[in-house]
Scaffold this active site. Structure first.
Site, mmCIF file in Angstrom:
data_model
loop_
_atom_site.group_PDB
_atom_site.id
_atom_site.type_symbol
_atom_site.label_atom_id
_atom_site.label_comp_id
_atom_site.label_asym_id
_atom_site.label_seq_id
_atom_site.Cartn_x
_atom_site.Cartn_y
_atom_site.Cartn_z
ATOM 1 N N GLY A 81 -26.920 -24.719 -26.115
ATOM 2 C CA GLY A 81 -27.497 -24.068 -24.953
ATOM 3 C C GLY A 81 -28.290 -22.864 -25.414
ATOM 4 O O GLY A 81 -29.070 -22.963 -26.354
ATOM 5 N N GLU A 82 -28.080 -21.713 -24.792
ATOM 6 C CA GLU A 82 -28.768 -20.483 -25.180
ATOM 7 C C GLU A 82 -27.703 -19.453 -25.502
ATOM 8 O O GLU A 82 -26.950 -19.021 -24.627
ATOM 9 C CB GLU A 82 -29.676 -20.014 -24.042
ATOM 10 C CG GLU A 82 -30.913 -19.240 -24.505
ATOM 11 C CD GLU A 82 -30.548 -17.894 -25.108
ATOM 12 O OE1 GLU A 82 -31.042 -17.570 -26.212
ATOM 13 O OE2 GLU A 82 -29.754 -17.179 -24.482
ATOM 14 N N SER A 83 -27.632 -19.048 -26.757
ATOM 15 C CA SER A 83 -26.486 -18.269 -27.241
ATOM 16 C C SER A 83 -26.367 -16.908 -26.580
ATOM 17 O O SER A 83 -25.246 -16.462 -26.266
ATOM 18 C CB SER A 83 -26.562 -18.110 -28.765
ATOM 19 O OG SER A 83 -27.765 -17.466 -29.157
ATOM 20 N N HIS A 109 -26.887 -31.562 -32.570
ATOM 21 C CA HIS A 109 -26.247 -31.927 -31.305
ATOM 22 C C HIS A 109 -25.682 -33.355 -31.355
ATOM 23 O O HIS A 109 -26.313 -34.284 -30.858
ATOM 24 C CB HIS A 109 -27.269 -31.871 -30.163
ATOM 25 C CG HIS A 109 -27.770 -30.515 -29.829
ATOM 26 N ND1 HIS A 109 -27.200 -29.730 -28.853
ATOM 27 C CD2 HIS A 109 -28.807 -29.800 -30.330
ATOM 28 C CE1 HIS A 109 -27.866 -28.586 -28.764
ATOM 29 N NE2 HIS A 109 -28.839 -28.602 -29.646
ATOM 30 N N GLU A 143 -23.487 -34.521 -29.518
ATOM 31 C CA GLU A 143 -23.209 -34.933 -28.138
ATOM 32 C C GLU A 143 -24.387 -35.659 -27.501
ATOM 33 O O GLU A 143 -24.237 -36.303 -26.458
ATOM 34 C CB GLU A 143 -22.821 -33.714 -27.285
ATOM 35 C CG GLU A 143 -23.947 -32.777 -26.913
ATOM 36 C CD GLU A 143 -24.289 -31.753 -27.982
ATOM 37 O OE1 GLU A 143 -25.048 -30.819 -27.673
ATOM 38 O OE2 GLU A 143 -23.802 -31.900 -29.123
ATOM 39 N N ARG A 176 -31.048 -17.628 -36.122
ATOM 40 C CA ARG A 176 -31.274 -18.171 -34.784
ATOM 41 C C ARG A 176 -32.656 -18.804 -34.684
ATOM 42 O O ARG A 176 -33.638 -18.287 -35.204
ATOM 43 C CB ARG A 176 -31.114 -17.041 -33.760
ATOM 44 C CG ARG A 176 -31.106 -17.425 -32.318
ATOM 45 C CD ARG A 176 -30.653 -16.234 -31.484
ATOM 46 N NE ARG A 176 -30.825 -16.476 -30.052
ATOM 47 C CZ ARG A 176 -31.879 -16.061 -29.365
ATOM 48 N NH1 ARG A 176 -32.842 -15.397 -29.967
ATOM 49 N NH2 ARG A 176 -31.967 -16.321 -28.082
ATOM 50 N N CYS A 193 -24.933 -26.095 -32.325
ATOM 51 C CA CYS A 193 -26.181 -25.360 -32.107
ATOM 52 C C CYS A 193 -25.880 -23.936 -31.624
ATOM 53 O O CYS A 193 -25.454 -23.103 -32.411
ATOM 54 C CB CYS A 193 -27.081 -26.128 -31.146
ATOM 55 S SG CYS A 193 -28.810 -25.564 -31.180
ATOM 56 N N ILE A 242 -32.529 -29.200 -31.890
ATOM 57 C CA ILE A 242 -33.306 -28.630 -30.785
ATOM 58 C C ILE A 242 -33.178 -27.103 -30.845
ATOM 59 O O ILE A 242 -32.111 -26.558 -30.584
ATOM 60 C CB ILE A 242 -32.808 -29.139 -29.417
ATOM 61 C CG1 ILE A 242 -32.852 -30.668 -29.344
ATOM 62 C CG2 ILE A 242 -33.640 -28.534 -28.288
ATOM 63 C CD1 ILE A 242 -32.205 -31.239 -28.089
ATOM 64 N N ARG A 243 -34.252 -26.431 -31.210
ATOM 65 C CA ARG A 243 -34.227 -24.963 -31.347
ATOM 66 C C ARG A 243 -32.998 -24.536 -32.143
ATOM 67 O O ARG A 243 -32.301 -23.578 -31.786
ATOM 68 C CB ARG A 243 -34.246 -24.285 -29.974
ATOM 69 C CG ARG A 243 -35.506 -24.483 -29.187
ATOM 70 C CD ARG A 243 -35.434 -23.757 -27.839
ATOM 71 N NE ARG A 243 -35.285 -22.331 -28.016
ATOM 72 C CZ ARG A 243 -34.813 -21.489 -27.097
ATOM 73 N NH1 ARG A 243 -34.421 -21.956 -25.919
ATOM 74 N NH2 ARG A 243 -34.728 -20.191 -27.328
#
Length: 208
Positions: free
Chosen positions: A51-53, A188, A190, A112, A83, A144-145
Site C-alpha cells: 500500500g502506501e507506507s 507482491h 498476494e 522507498r 512492499c 509496484i513502486r
C-alpha cells in the site's frame, strides 16, 4: 503452535488487504482483519500489506495500534511485510517522508520507491531461497513502486535478489529477507495466485 488453521491477521488500514486475506485462507490460515490493539492480541501472526507506507503508519497511530505493533514485534509475534509492509518493518528508511514512522524490528535499510513510480511497475522471475519457495525456488514476482534492501544486519538472512529488471541498476538488489519471526518481500505475492510465500509464513506461525 499446532493449530491446523492458526489465526493470522492482516493489518486492515490501507492497501492489499483482501488479496492477503484470500491468500492466507488458501495457505491454511484463519485469516482476519486487524485494526485495533485488541484484534492484534487475538492473532498468532500478522501480515503488513502493500500500500502506501506513510499513510499506513499515520493510520496505525490514529487507530492507536502503532505502539502495540511495536510491542508485538518485541514479543516475537510472527509478521510478514510485503512492499509497504517491508518498509514498515524496517529499522531504517531512505528516501522516506520527513515524518516517516515505522514499526521496526527488522535490521535492514530499505530505499522507498527504489524501483521507480507506478508506471515503472514490472514482473520478473526470481530465484527464491528453496526454503521459502520450495523446489528450485523459481517465482514470478510483481513489483509496484517497490522498495529494495540496501543493507542487512548480521542476523538477517537474504532470501532473494533481483536477477532481471528493466533497469540494470536494480540487478542484484535484495528483495526478500528474514530475521527470526519477521519476513519481508519487496514484491507482491498476494497478486500472483502463487501461495508459496504465504504458506511459508503460515508454517512459520504454526512453528513459533
Amino acid at each position: 503452535m499446532n493449530d491446523a488453521a492458526p489465526p493470522v491477521g492482516v493489518l486492515a488500514l490501507q492497501g492489499d488487504v483482501v488479496e492477503h486475506l484470500r491468500m492466507l485462507t488458501a495457505a491454511g490460515a484463519r485469516a482476519v482483519r486487524v485494526r485495533r490493539a485488541e484484534e492484534l492480541a487475538a492473532v498468532a501472526g500478522l501480515v503488513l500489506p502493500g500500500g502506501e507506507s506513510t499513510t499506513m503508519a499515520k493510520l496505525a497511530r490514529a487507530f492507536e495500534v502503532l505502539e502495540p505493533l511495536r510491542a508485538a514485534v518485541k514479543a516475537e509475534l510472527p509478521m510478514y511485510g510485503s512492499c509497504a509492509g517491508m518498509i514498515l518493518l524496517a529499522d531504517r528508511v531512505l528516501d522516506g517522508a520527513a515524518d516517516q514512522e515505522t514499526v521496526g524490528g527488522l535490521d535492514i535499510t530499505v530505499r522507498r520507491n527504489a524501483f521507480g513510480r507506478q508506471i515503472d511497475s514490472f514482473e520478473a522471475d526470481l530465484a527464491l531461497d528453496p526454503g521459502l519457495a520450495g523446489g528450485d525456488g523459481a517465482f514470478r514476482a510483481v513489483f509496484i513502486r517497490a522498495p529494495w534492501v540496501e543493507e542487512v544486519g548480521r542476523r538477517v538472512s537474504v532470501l532473494a535478489r533481483v536477477r532481471q529488471a528493466p533497469d540494470p541498476g536494480a540487478l542484484g538488489r535484495i528483495v526478500a529477507v528474514r530475521q527470526g519471526n519477521l519476513l519481508a518481500t519487496s514484491f507482491h505475492p498476494e497478486l500472483t495466485g502463487d501461495e508459496r510465500v504465504h504458506r511459508y509464513f503460515v508454517d512459520l506461525v504454526r512453528s513459533s
